[in-house]
Design an enzyme around this catalytic site. Sequence first.
Site, PDB file in Angstrom:
ATOM      1  N   ASP B  62       0.846  -1.198   0.000  1.00  0.00           N
ATOM      2  CA  ASP B  62       0.000   0.000   0.000  1.00  0.00           C
ATOM      3  C   ASP B  62       0.885   1.253   0.000  1.00  0.00           C
ATOM      4  O   ASP B  62       1.512   1.574   1.009  1.00  0.00           O
ATOM      5  CB  ASP B  62      -0.868  -0.033   1.265  1.00  0.00           C
ATOM      6  N   CYS B 102      -5.749   4.153  -4.170  1.00  0.00           N
ATOM      7  CA  CYS B 102      -5.846   2.787  -3.663  1.00  0.00           C
ATOM      8  C   CYS B 102      -6.947   1.944  -4.305  1.00  0.00           C
ATOM      9  O   CYS B 102      -6.669   0.981  -4.997  1.00  0.00           O
ATOM     10  CB  CYS B 102      -6.029   2.829  -2.143  1.00  0.00           C
ATOM     11  N   ASP B 308       0.051  -0.666  -4.923  1.00  0.00           N
ATOM     12  CA  ASP B 308      -1.107  -0.067  -5.595  1.00  0.00           C
ATOM     13  C   ASP B 308      -0.791   1.266  -6.254  1.00  0.00           C
ATOM     14  O   ASP B 308      -1.322   1.599  -7.303  1.00  0.00           O
ATOM     15  CB  ASP B 308      -2.308   0.061  -4.647  1.00  0.00           C
ATOM     16  N   ASN B 309       0.105   2.039  -5.616  1.00  0.00           N
ATOM     17  CA  ASN B 309       0.487   3.348  -6.172  1.00  0.00           C
ATOM     18  C   ASN B 309       1.747   3.837  -5.464  1.00  0.00           C
ATOM     19  O   ASN B 309       2.227   3.215  -4.516  1.00  0.00           O
ATOM     20  CB  ASN B 309      -0.650   4.376  -6.041  1.00  0.00           C
TER      21      ASN B 309
END
Lengths: 511, 511
Positions: B62, B102, B308-309
């Site tokens: 995350d 997310c 996710d990023n």
Amino acid sequence: MPLPIHANPVKQTGRTEYKQHFTRTINCFIYTFFLFLLPPIVSFAQTGKPAGKPNIVLIVADDHGTDALGCYGNRVIKTPHLDQLAAEGVRFTNAFCTAASCSPSRTVILSGMHNHANGMYGLEHSFHHFNSFASIESLPVLLAKAGYQTARVGKFHVGPEQVYAFQKVLSSGKANDPASLGRNPVQMAELSKSFITSINQPFFLYFATDDPHRSNKVLPNGEPDFNTGTAPNPFGNRQEGYAGIKEVSYQPAQVAVPSFLPDTRESRAELAQYYQAVSRIDQGVGKLIEYLKASGKYENTVIIYISDNGIAFPGAKTTLYDAGIKLPCIVRSPTTLKKGMVQQGMISWTDITPTILEFAGALPAQAAFHGRSFKKLLEEETVPGWDEVYASHSLHEITMYYPMRAVRTRKYKLIYNIAHQLPFPLALDLVKSFTWQGIMRSKTKQYGKRTIDAFLNRPKFELYDLEKDPDEIQNLANSPAHQDVFTQLLGKLKHFQQQTHDPWIHKWEYE
Amino acid sequence: MPLPIHANPVKQTGRTEYKQHFTRTINCFIYTFFLFLLPPIVSFAQTGKPAGKPNIVLIVADDHGTDALGCYGNRVIKTPHLDQLAAEGVRFTNAFCTAASCSPSRTVILSGMHNHANGMYGLEHSFHHFNSFASIESLPVLLAKAGYQTARVGKFHVGPEQVYAFQKVLSSGKANDPASLGRNPVQMAELSKSFITSINQPFFLYFATDDPHRSNKVLPNGEPDFNTGTAPNPFGNRQEGYAGIKEVSYQPAQVAVPSFLPDTRESRAELAQYYQAVSRIDQGVGKLIEYLKASGKYENTVIIYISDNGIAFPGAKTTLYDAGIKLPCIVRSPTTLKKGMVQQGMISWTDITPTILEFAGALPAQAAFHGRSFKKLLEEETVPGWDEVYASHSLHEITMYYPMRAVRTRKYKLIYNIAHQLPFPLALDLVKSFTWQGIMRSKTKQYGKRTIDAFLNRPKFELYDLEKDPDEIQNLANSPAHQDVFTQLLGKLKHFQQQTHDPWIHKWEYE
């Protein structure tokens, strides 16, 4: 003046209890009297028991403004049944939706909460895909818990289904889908007949037409096409008509062009089509009332006629100008003594759910509603404390982000355009409309009383003196003479956002 | 160069069939060899049958950027297990999420479709309330149909549950909720152990940590509070540590400040905390691999590590700059012959689902995926046709409307800021960050290599030459020398929007 959200419905009920008891007793007498006049086919079981709990019929039209109703002063349009309903009931002259967008407005009606708090920030259908929170307890669910039999017919356009759950679905079909029967209100009434007639408990019928929404073709990819080229949008009217409907057609020269619209060949042609669709609703309402009377349940039925938002022309629908949010509201209630009353109290669609629940004796003591019951306004002409309403619009289509918050008093309206840097977005049905396209072709800079530029590019705040400037043209937000009013209304708006848990509240603190 | 969305995965499979068959055969030998080395507790039933269908472990961190991994060049951070995974597998140097947010990014990973086409336009939790369309067939559902046992552990943050349905939920809990165990990846591995060990069919384990996301307190109204006053955000680190975790702490003076960030006391203090959270993930991955090896299933397991990023600092997360979208991607596959391969092919998270489905032998012939399988890139260093990716971001929080579309080639990136008139919105965790608040207090006009003004107020188009200007500072959209490139990339973007059914496509025609 307290905010509606602070008004405690429990206290209200307390204050009105005597009056309520009195009017119920009177009503009981009237009711008993009528019973003897009814044909013998109406049994006591069907009509006698629920006297304490009236049936509720909530009729919601799609994009119908006050401009196209006989009882609201239009001398051209033919709406005899709605006019008769107003003559027997109460007609509100200051009734407002809180978001001039179909799905959001309908969830406000059915939840008693602003859409920014119930989750329906925009349209429900297709890729727009907005939905209310699963935690919302909606009107039909609360009524079912209170012993009502609930049914819906016609347009739905809210979700998820389990939140807005009706026990019976008399017609299915998505938004503006022929299967919803929303274009044939007479057929909707036919479908409702056996429901009304057969049940022995109090009922709630949600009767929502697709009329007088603009109609569309469907593209191969499933998306709606509102492009009508060189012809007006037919507003659901069709050559072959609809079973049971006597189409009433209008001449463009006849129609009354509302003050916000340009008076053009195109707008008149479209208004004539729109009128015709409204006359269909009127016949459906007439038929529904006919069946209610035949079943012997009319007298003990509360009938509410409203619309989700203003007419589907740029300048009304999707805006918070009065043309978009000031709407018809006609209520026929067993508790109204003065038939044909004109009620000037300011109400909003957040009040619909609490009002109906009070009629059902099911208004929760600790409800999260943002509105409050206006039952008392159906019984008394002058009730203090109904002098302001709030509105909250966030999106319409998913690509049409334009959050606005507004407070409207009798004299002023303050609109807060949160994303004022963006051009005001035009909905697919409005941008493609014959009326708007005509204006674009004409190269004029004016759209009705506004300039096109003012319509599309808005300042952060708009303040209007509605008494002097009912068309909301002269923005007073920066007028030195109006700074006290501005500050006071801005305070009310912020308070409103705080109290109703508006996600957009942080924009005051940071972008 | 064809668009990825045009690349036909079926044809791809055809071309790679021989190679695939060959590597499978080789793998089978290696596999059989390893079988003899394994302790006798590993039965043939557990390991032999699914040789054709490998197990899949998809690890999603995350907010983890490439900046904080040993194998990506960071000499300070301790990530020995992830580095070992890269040494045994393939490390991608041009892997991109398509939305640096997310929930949207996770739905892209699990659906193979851009979020503008799967319905998850923004965050799933709380009042943001976005959800994918009920019609989406997600990766776990397709794998279950293909005979896989599916389970998830840790962070979920996508919805609705029935669309992203896993057969087993090893830990529950909402986004950033202690119940998700996402802060203790070792405990997540413990929870996964019996699942891995006990089943006799190929499995899909979705292992998603909350680390290294920023942590927050929870306000009485249930909303997150990211305000840490005069201290850095702890990124989940806590005094008492976590069971089974040997916390690795870092000194602010040690950390490598990524080039997009200002080198300040605040940013260094936060990066040190962030590193510590990353080292927790590393231990969890180590423990998971330990259990996979002990179960005898490691060799026949595809392990994918992604995020996710980009990191949770203004300038990365929620942007389409490389700091937000260029991410770690480490894949350990039974089909990789050259261990430690560095793969420069450009892939995006739309490719994850097709790739996993190809491994599972379950890639549908007519899939709606926007990506395509990169399985071949795990087997060969140089594969033509992997030279551009697309990105699509619409919202993050419900109040953060800022749709952007981007195409990135090896040399250029074009970003189309659809709502460029708005200030770029800052997410709650970023605006309240010690780093950003420090910059605000300092009254500087600069944020890293950008001016604050350039960061917050963006033009409609941004064109960057990434070879000359990897920090994306010098906008070439209006440079006469770059008009051919600009026009070519704009054409690609429009085509991309058309082909992927982007609701925002109409902004080209009307606002």
